[in-house]
Design an enzyme around this catalytic site. Structure first.
Site, PDB file in Angstrom:
ATOM      1  N   LYS A 161      12.717  -5.729 -14.448  1.00 38.78           N
ATOM      2  CA  LYS A 161      13.490  -6.418 -13.419  1.00 38.78           C
ATOM      3  C   LYS A 161      12.505  -7.013 -12.424  1.00 38.78           C
ATOM      4  CE  LYS A 161      15.172  -6.274  -9.631  1.00 38.78           C
ATOM      5  NZ  LYS A 161      14.959  -7.516  -8.851  1.00 38.78           N
ATOM      6  N   GLU A 170       4.708   2.981  -6.957  1.00 39.82           N
ATOM      7  CA  GLU A 170       3.574   2.353  -6.256  1.00 39.82           C
ATOM      8  C   GLU A 170       4.167   1.701  -5.025  1.00 39.82           C
ATOM      9  OE1 GLU A 170       0.486   2.411  -7.231  1.00 39.82           O
ATOM     10  OE2 GLU A 170       0.471   2.628  -9.404  1.00 39.82           O
ATOM     11  N   CYS A 219      -0.388  -4.458  -1.296  1.00 40.27           N
ATOM     12  CA  CYS A 219      -0.088  -3.078  -0.910  1.00 40.27           C
ATOM     13  C   CYS A 219      -1.343  -2.377  -0.414  1.00 40.27           C
ATOM     14  CB  CYS A 219       0.519  -2.348  -2.088  1.00 40.27           C
ATOM     15  SG  CYS A 219      -0.346  -2.692  -3.605  1.00 40.27           S
ATOM     16  N   GLU A 266       3.669  -0.825   7.936  1.00 43.43           N
ATOM     17  CA  GLU A 266       3.121  -1.882   7.087  1.00 43.43           C
ATOM     18  C   GLU A 266       3.697  -3.236   7.514  1.00 43.43           C
ATOM     19  OE1 GLU A 266       4.475  -1.972   2.943  1.00 43.43           O
ATOM     20  OE2 GLU A 266       2.384  -2.314   2.399  1.00 43.43           O
TER      21      GLU A 266
HETATM   22  P1  NAP Z   1      11.165  -4.251  -2.304  1.00 45.11           P
HETATM   23  O1  NAP Z   1      12.193  -4.834  -1.442  1.00 45.11           O
HETATM   24  O2  NAP Z   1      10.986  -2.793  -2.324  1.00 45.11           O
HETATM   25  O3  NAP Z   1      11.457  -4.832  -3.764  1.00 45.11           O
HETATM   26  C1  NAP Z   1      10.690  -4.516  -4.885  1.00 45.11           C
HETATM   27  C2  NAP Z   1      11.547  -4.647  -6.116  1.00 45.11           C
HETATM   28  O4  NAP Z   1      12.603  -3.694  -6.059  1.00 45.11           O
HETATM   29  C3  NAP Z   1      12.226  -6.002  -6.285  1.00 45.11           C
HETATM   30  O5  NAP Z   1      12.314  -6.320  -7.647  1.00 45.11           O
HETATM   31  C4  NAP Z   1      13.603  -5.742  -5.715  1.00 45.11           C
HETATM   32  O6  NAP Z   1      14.590  -6.628  -6.171  1.00 45.11           O
HETATM   33  C5  NAP Z   1      13.858  -4.347  -6.229  1.00 45.11           C
HETATM   34  N1  NAP Z   1      14.884  -3.604  -5.498  1.00 45.11           N
HETATM   35  C6  NAP Z   1      15.318  -3.809  -4.242  1.00 45.11           C
HETATM   36  N2  NAP Z   1      16.279  -2.922  -3.946  1.00 45.11           N
HETATM   37  C7  NAP Z   1      16.450  -2.121  -5.021  1.00 45.11           C
HETATM   38  C8  NAP Z   1      17.283  -1.011  -5.321  1.00 45.11           C
HETATM   39  N3  NAP Z   1      18.138  -0.515  -4.435  1.00 45.11           N
HETATM   40  N4  NAP Z   1      17.179  -0.426  -6.543  1.00 45.11           N
HETATM   41  C9  NAP Z   1      16.308  -0.888  -7.445  1.00 45.11           C
HETATM   42  N5  NAP Z   1      15.499  -1.954  -7.214  1.00 45.11           N
HETATM   43  C10 NAP Z   1      15.556  -2.553  -6.021  1.00 45.11           C
HETATM   44  O7  NAP Z   1       9.711  -4.781  -1.980  1.00 45.11           O
HETATM   45  P2  NAP Z   1       9.259  -6.283  -1.916  1.00 45.11           P
HETATM   46  O8  NAP Z   1       9.822  -6.818  -0.677  1.00 45.11           O
HETATM   47  O9  NAP Z   1       9.563  -6.969  -3.168  1.00 45.11           O
HETATM   48  O10 NAP Z   1       7.650  -6.115  -1.928  1.00 45.11           O
HETATM   49  C11 NAP Z   1       6.920  -5.751  -0.809  1.00 45.11           C
HETATM   50  C12 NAP Z   1       6.596  -4.271  -0.785  1.00 45.11           C
HETATM   51  O11 NAP Z   1       6.050  -3.806  -2.015  1.00 45.11           O
HETATM   52  C13 NAP Z   1       5.582  -3.891   0.246  1.00 45.11           C
HETATM   53  O12 NAP Z   1       6.039  -2.830   1.028  1.00 45.11           O
HETATM   54  C14 NAP Z   1       4.335  -3.468  -0.532  1.00 45.11           C
HETATM   55  O13 NAP Z   1       3.499  -2.574   0.050  1.00 45.11           O
HETATM   56  C15 NAP Z   1       4.895  -2.961  -1.759  1.00 45.11           C
HETATM   57  N6  NAP Z   1       3.945  -3.098  -2.879  1.00 45.11           N
HETATM   58  C16 NAP Z   1       3.266  -2.002  -3.317  1.00 45.11           C
HETATM   59  C17 NAP Z   1       2.345  -2.104  -4.347  1.00 45.11           C
HETATM   60  C18 NAP Z   1       1.592  -0.918  -4.873  1.00 45.11           C
HETATM   61  O14 NAP Z   1       0.943  -1.033  -5.896  1.00 45.11           O
HETATM   62  N7  NAP Z   1       1.634   0.223  -4.239  1.00 45.11           N
HETATM   63  C19 NAP Z   1       2.135  -3.335  -4.952  1.00 45.11           C
HETATM   64  C20 NAP Z   1       2.843  -4.425  -4.499  1.00 45.11           C
HETATM   65  C21 NAP Z   1       3.755  -4.278  -3.462  1.00 45.11           C
HETATM   66  P3  NAP Z   1      14.951  -7.957  -5.287  1.00 45.11           P
HETATM   67  O15 NAP Z   1      13.785  -8.833  -5.389  1.00 45.11           O
HETATM   68  O16 NAP Z   1      16.150  -8.502  -5.973  1.00 45.11           O
HETATM   69  O17 NAP Z   1      15.207  -7.484  -3.887  1.00 45.11           O
END
Ligand code: NAP
Ligand code: MG
Length: 505
Positions: free
Chosen positions: A189, A264, A298, A399
């Protein structure tokens, strides 16, 4: 509808007007015909129309993955055949490298250099796992008496893999490559904002010979499709990269079916510049550490601690170089900083900067949206340095996920370690010093999954990547990732000549 069984999966142009779901080896529209548009964050221009998965599509994808896992041949292929297929995926990606890079830039607004590095690493991830899987094996344990234990590693099953928008191609590769290497089936996804490279990767997997149903890709809403996968009783594992709050929610939901979970999550990674550091190298590394990928990493080193003896020299150079960073046309080779992903993210970033100012901090450069000629409809934020900060401030604790670094002074090694560890996160960290003993000492004390010593880079195929504390758990990009996509089975056998009769009756 034709399947790979009946007809060779035909490659289509990388860049096109519409992209469909990939379910059971077939490009298809969503069941309800819904689509949505994706835009280039650098310009605001429409890039493509994408099929939008609903729960019905997620159900079809899970069934396809389940069927492929339970009755298909992929997991039973000789390991060298799976390995060869992963290499084939990599070679197809190499042959379309420039097109994949172009599409990733259009989908994300990131700079050419960043997109090139990330697509190349995605390729190398498949090559790494093509090699690693060949030597991934269980064990034979000697036991007392005439018993033998064979420990097998079996693929865990159907994996839901949920991808963020900041590194769409690379994160998809980090997840798909190890999972299919061990023989799992996946339902990917992608983030709604950036689904294109994951769809292409799914297509390339099938083109390379991955059987139908093993790799399914379904863009759709996280709260609808993501949740559906996380709660599904036929999904065995969830691998998630994204924000910490969503990671917690996923872990709670996945507990209802006791899925295997790897997370992650977010970070607020510290970078410590000691008084004996090569200041120019520390400045260059710190620039990259925070502003690479527009700070949307991240492991972005977003808290900078500088020893008081070198603070003035470091900051003068750091601010001057930050002002030299080039924003603008992402397709130009010398563009350093690309666009921010969305207006929502712009608002989040600006909100943090304003909160820091309200808390008494000083913006040394940046601190506002960037006005770039020709890019007025895109999302651009100036690389921003905030000084006079402390650990009571929201901008220091949380963050930001944008091109914003907070800076503090420290007096000695002990204080630096204390400040670095004073965070609920524990993903990356960096140490700048010429003293080997100090580098070693501090790297052992830092509570983080990754420590970079005099080095701005952290993600290499083969190097475990993942967090301590609320940055999640499980490691990607490494050999141990293969274990996280397998179950361990202990087979115990008796080889004595006399039949066993433990009750002696
Ligand atoms: P996010 O809102 O957590 O979304 C990540 C993914 O999860 C997207 O595909 C999102 O879909 C999906 N998602 C959202 N709500 C969900 C739910 N209730 N159940 C299952 N899946 C769900 O994060 P983001 O805004 O895309 O990315 C930014 C964040 O990712 C930052 O906080 C960053 O630190 C973190 N990050 C961490 C790493 C690591 O390796 N540790 C790497 C990259 C990013 P939608 O797009 O449809 O909302
Ligand atoms: Mg989101």
């Amino acid at each position: 509808m034709t399947t790979v069984k009946e007809q060779k999966f035909e490659a289509m142009a990388v860049k096109r007007e519409t992209y469909q779901l990939i379910i059971n080896g077939v490009r298809q529209d969503s069941v309800n015909g819904e689509t949505y548009k994706v835009y280039n964050p650098a310009t605001g221009e429409e890039v493509a129309t994408v099929a939008k998965a609903s729960k019905e599509d997620a159900e079809l994808a899970v069934q396809a993955a389940r069927n492929a896992f339970d009755f298909g041949k992929w997991r039973h292929f000789p390991v060298n055949k799976r390995s060869r297929t992963l290499n084939k995926i990599a070679s197809i990606m190499r042959s379309r490298f420039n097109e994949l890079v172009e599409l990733e830039i259009l989908d994300t607004g990131k700079s050419l250099a960043a997109a090139q590095g990330q697509v190349m690493q995605a390729i190398e991830d498949f090559e790494f796992y093509a090699g690693a899987i060949v030597s991934h094996r269980g064990a034979v344990n000697s036991m007392p008496g005439a018993f033998q234990n064979i420990t097998e590693k079996e693929p865990v099953g159907v994996c839901a893999q949920i991808i963020p928008w900041n590194y769409p191609m690379m994160m998809a590769a980090w997840k798909i490559a190890p999972a299919i290497a061990v023989g799992c089936s996946v339902v990917v996804k992608p983030a709604s904002l950036t689904p294109l490279s994951a769809i292409l990767l799914g297509e390339i997997c099938i083109e390379a010979g991955v059987p139908e149903g093993v790799v399914n890709v379904i863009p759709g809403s996280g709260s609808v499709v993501g949740n559906y996968l996380v709660e599904h009783d036929k999904v065995d594992k969830v691998a998630f990269t994204g924000s910490t709050p969503i990671g917690k929610d996923i872990m709670a939901r996945a507990s209802q079916t006791l899925k295997r979970v790897t997370l992650e999550l977010g970070g607020k990674s510290p970078s410590i510049v000691f008084e004996d550091a090569d200041v120019d190298a520390a400045v260059a590394g710190s620039l990259f550490g925070i502003f690479y990928n527009t700070g949307q990493s991240c492991e972005a080193r977003s808290r900078l601690y500088v020893h008081e003896d070198v603070y003035d020299e470091f900051m003068e150079k750091f601010v001057a170089k930050t002002k030299q960073l080039k924003l603008g046309n992402p397709f130009e080779k010398d563009t350093h900083v690309g666009a921010v992903i969305s207006q929502d993210q712009m608002d989040v970033i600006d909100g943090y900067v304003k909160s820091a100012v309200a808390d008494g901090a000083q913006v040394l450069t940046g601190g506002k949206a960037a006005n770039l000629e020709g890019y007025e409809n895109g999302y651009w934020y100036e690389p921003t340095i905030i000084a006079d900060t402390d650990h009571s401030m929201k901008a220091v604790k949380e963050e930001i996920f944008g091109p914003v670094v907070v800076v503090m002074k420290f007096k000695d090694e002990k204080e630096a370690v204390k400040l670095a560890n004073d965070s609920e996160y524990g993903l990356g960290s960096a140490i700048w010093t010429k003293d080997y003993g100090r580098a070693t000492r501090v790297s052992k004390l830092i509570q983080a999954g990754i420590v970079m010593i005099n080095c701005p880079f952290s993600a290499f195929p083969g190097t475990p990547f993942g967090g301590y504390k609320q940055s999640g758990f499980g490691r990607e990009l490494s050999i141990e990732t293969l274990d996280l996509y397998t179950e361990t089975k202990s087979i115990v056998s008796y080889y004595g000549s006399r039949p066993l009769n433990p009750f002696n009756v």
